[in-house]
Motif scaffolding. Structure first.
Motif, short mmCIF file in Angstrom:
data_model
loop_
_atom_site.label_atom_id
_atom_site.label_comp_id
_atom_site.label_asym_id
_atom_site.label_seq_id
_atom_site.Cartn_x
_atom_site.Cartn_y
_atom_site.Cartn_z
N PRO A 1 0.82 -1.21 0.00
CA PRO A 1 0.00 0.00 0.00
C PRO A 1 0.86 1.27 0.00
CG PRO A 1 0.16 -0.86 2.22
CD PRO A 1 0.91 -1.83 1.34
N THR A 2 2.16 1.10 0.30
CA THR A 2 3.05 2.24 0.48
C THR A 2 4.32 2.04 -0.33
OG1 THR A 2 2.22 2.62 2.72
CG2 THR A 2 4.37 3.57 2.18
N VAL A 3 4.82 3.12 -0.92
CA VAL A 3 6.12 3.11 -1.58
C VAL A 3 7.13 3.82 -0.70
CG1 VAL A 3 7.45 3.93 -3.55
CG2 VAL A 3 5.18 3.01 -3.90
N HIS A 4 8.24 3.16 -0.45
CA HIS A 4 9.35 3.79 0.27
C HIS A 4 10.31 4.34 -0.79
CE1 HIS A 4 13.34 3.15 2.67
NE2 HIS A 4 13.06 4.43 2.51
N ILE A 5 10.43 5.65 -0.86
CA ILE A 5 11.37 6.29 -1.81
C ILE A 5 12.75 6.30 -1.16
CG2 ILE A 5 11.95 8.38 -3.09
CD1 ILE A 5 8.99 9.06 -3.15
N HIS A 6 13.65 5.51 -1.71
CA HIS A 6 14.99 5.39 -1.14
C HIS A 6 15.90 6.55 -1.52
CE1 HIS A 6 14.79 1.22 0.42
NE2 HIS A 6 13.88 1.07 -0.54
N VAL A 7 15.87 6.91 -2.79
CA VAL A 7 16.84 7.89 -3.27
C VAL A 7 16.32 8.61 -4.50
CG1 VAL A 7 18.06 6.12 -4.58
CG2 VAL A 7 19.25 8.23 -4.01
N LEU A 8 16.57 9.91 -4.54
CA LEU A 8 16.36 10.74 -5.72
C LEU A 8 17.70 11.43 -5.97
CD1 LEU A 8 13.52 13.36 -6.34
CD2 LEU A 8 15.88 13.75 -7.01
N SER A 9 18.24 11.26 -7.16
CA SER A 9 19.55 11.84 -7.43
C SER A 9 19.62 12.35 -8.86
CB SER A 9 20.65 10.80 -7.19
OG SER A 9 21.93 11.40 -7.21
N VAL A 10 20.40 13.42 -9.04
CA VAL A 10 20.57 14.06 -10.34
C VAL A 10 22.06 14.10 -10.68
CG1 VAL A 10 20.19 16.18 -11.68
CG2 VAL A 10 18.51 15.48 -9.96
N HIS A 11 22.39 13.82 -11.93
CA HIS A 11 23.78 13.87 -12.37
C HIS A 11 24.37 15.24 -12.11
CE1 HIS A 11 27.27 13.75 -15.05
NE2 HIS A 11 27.13 12.42 -15.10
N ARG A 12 25.64 15.27 -11.75
CA ARG A 12 26.27 16.54 -11.34
C ARG A 12 26.23 17.60 -12.44
NH1 ARG A 12 30.36 12.94 -12.42
NH2 ARG A 12 32.01 13.59 -13.86
N HIS A 13 26.21 17.20 -13.71
CA HIS A 13 26.19 18.17 -14.79
C HIS A 13 24.78 18.71 -15.07
CE1 HIS A 13 30.34 17.49 -15.56
NE2 HIS A 13 30.19 16.27 -16.03
N CYS A 14 23.79 18.15 -14.37
CA CYS A 14 22.40 18.53 -14.64
C CYS A 14 21.71 19.14 -13.42
CB CYS A 14 21.61 17.31 -15.13
SG CYS A 14 22.27 16.56 -16.62
N ARG A 15 22.48 19.49 -12.41
CA ARG A 15 21.88 20.07 -11.21
C ARG A 15 21.60 21.56 -11.40
NH1 ARG A 15 26.23 16.90 -7.64
NH2 ARG A 15 25.46 14.81 -8.11
N GLN A 16 20.83 22.10 -10.46
CA GLN A 16 20.42 23.50 -10.51
C GLN A 16 19.63 23.83 -11.78
OE1 GLN A 16 20.92 25.29 -7.74
NE2 GLN A 16 21.92 23.48 -6.90
N GLN A 17 18.90 22.82 -12.30
CA GLN A 17 18.07 23.03 -13.49
C GLN A 17 16.61 22.66 -13.23
OE1 GLN A 17 19.81 20.92 -16.83
NE2 GLN A 17 21.88 21.57 -16.30
N GLY A 18 16.30 22.32 -11.98
CA GLY A 18 14.93 21.92 -11.66
C GLY A 18 14.59 20.49 -12.01
N LYS A 19 15.58 19.69 -12.43
CA LYS A 19 15.30 18.33 -12.85
C LYS A 19 14.80 17.45 -11.70
CE LYS A 19 17.94 17.50 -17.09
NZ LYS A 19 17.98 18.86 -17.59
#
Length: 209
Positions: free
Chosen positions: A119-137
């Motif tokens: 019934p529940t999803v455990h979100i373990h990790v959200l990560s963005v590549h270093r070259h794509c940060r600060q872009q709202g991705k």
């Protein structure tokens, strides 16, 4: 290089050389054959790319990865449908990995365990590549992921734990604080956050994540 041919040769008839064909590099060819942007579930074949992005993002900040490579492989084998990757021209630029859970709050065993038909999803990790940060991705990917989860029958909510400085990011995403988590990793303490599925998804914002 093409060789010149003499028209006086008794064995060869004269001919005109065609203009050289412009060579297309593999990279140029890929750009025309791969979608510019694609969202899809991850597979075990994506595990190394996932772990490389995760390791760079977290080791430099906290010295710890949320998931080891073996755990990434395990979750992408057991529950690939609870993951989502963002690919640009075939390259992974951001991802989320989740697993199933069936308790009211996250416990230590939730870090390595997947419960089928949850019934529940455990979100373990959200990560963005270093070259794509600060872009709202990060916020865009999370928005799409929550929309996607809302379409899976039986799922009612998503849970995650995060450090205090990330609480505002998840509040903007529509999560609510549940309070301090009982989970600790290397003396780090976390807040538990909850998102109710099936309601109106939050408005996309450029969070800079």
């Amino acid at each position: 290089m093409a060789q010149q041919v003499s028209s006086s040769s008794p064995f060869l008839k004269p001919f005109f050389l065609k203009p050289p064909v412009r060579a297309v590099s593999p990279l140029q060819q890929r750009r025309h054959t791969l979608p510019a942007s694609e969202f899809r579930n991850l597979t075990p074949q994506d595990a190394i790319s996932v772990f490389e992005i995760e390791r760079e993002a977290f080791i430099s900040v906290s010295g710890e990865c949320p998931l080891t490579l073996q755990e990434v492989l395990s979750f992408l084998s057991q529950c690939p449908e609870l993951s989502l990757g963002w690919f640009e021209e075939g390259q992974l630029v951001a991802f989320i990995i989740g697993s199933g859970w069936d308790k009211e709050s996250l416990l230590q065993e939730a870090m390595t365990q997947h419960v089928p038909n949850p019934p529940t999803v455990h979100i373990h990790v959200l990560s963005v590549h270093r070259h794509c940060r600060q872009q709202g991705k990060g916020s865009i990917l999370l928005w799409r992921y929550l929309q996607y989860l809302s379409c899976i029958p039986g799922l009612r909510r998503a849970l995650l734990i995060c450090e205090d400085f990330l609480v505002p990011f998840y509040l903007k995403a529509g999560f609510k604080e549940k309070g301090p988590s009982v989970i600790s990793v290397s003396n780090m303490h976390f807040q538990e956050m909850e998102y109710t599925l099936g309601g109106q998804a939050y408005t996309r914002r450029n969070s800079g994540c």
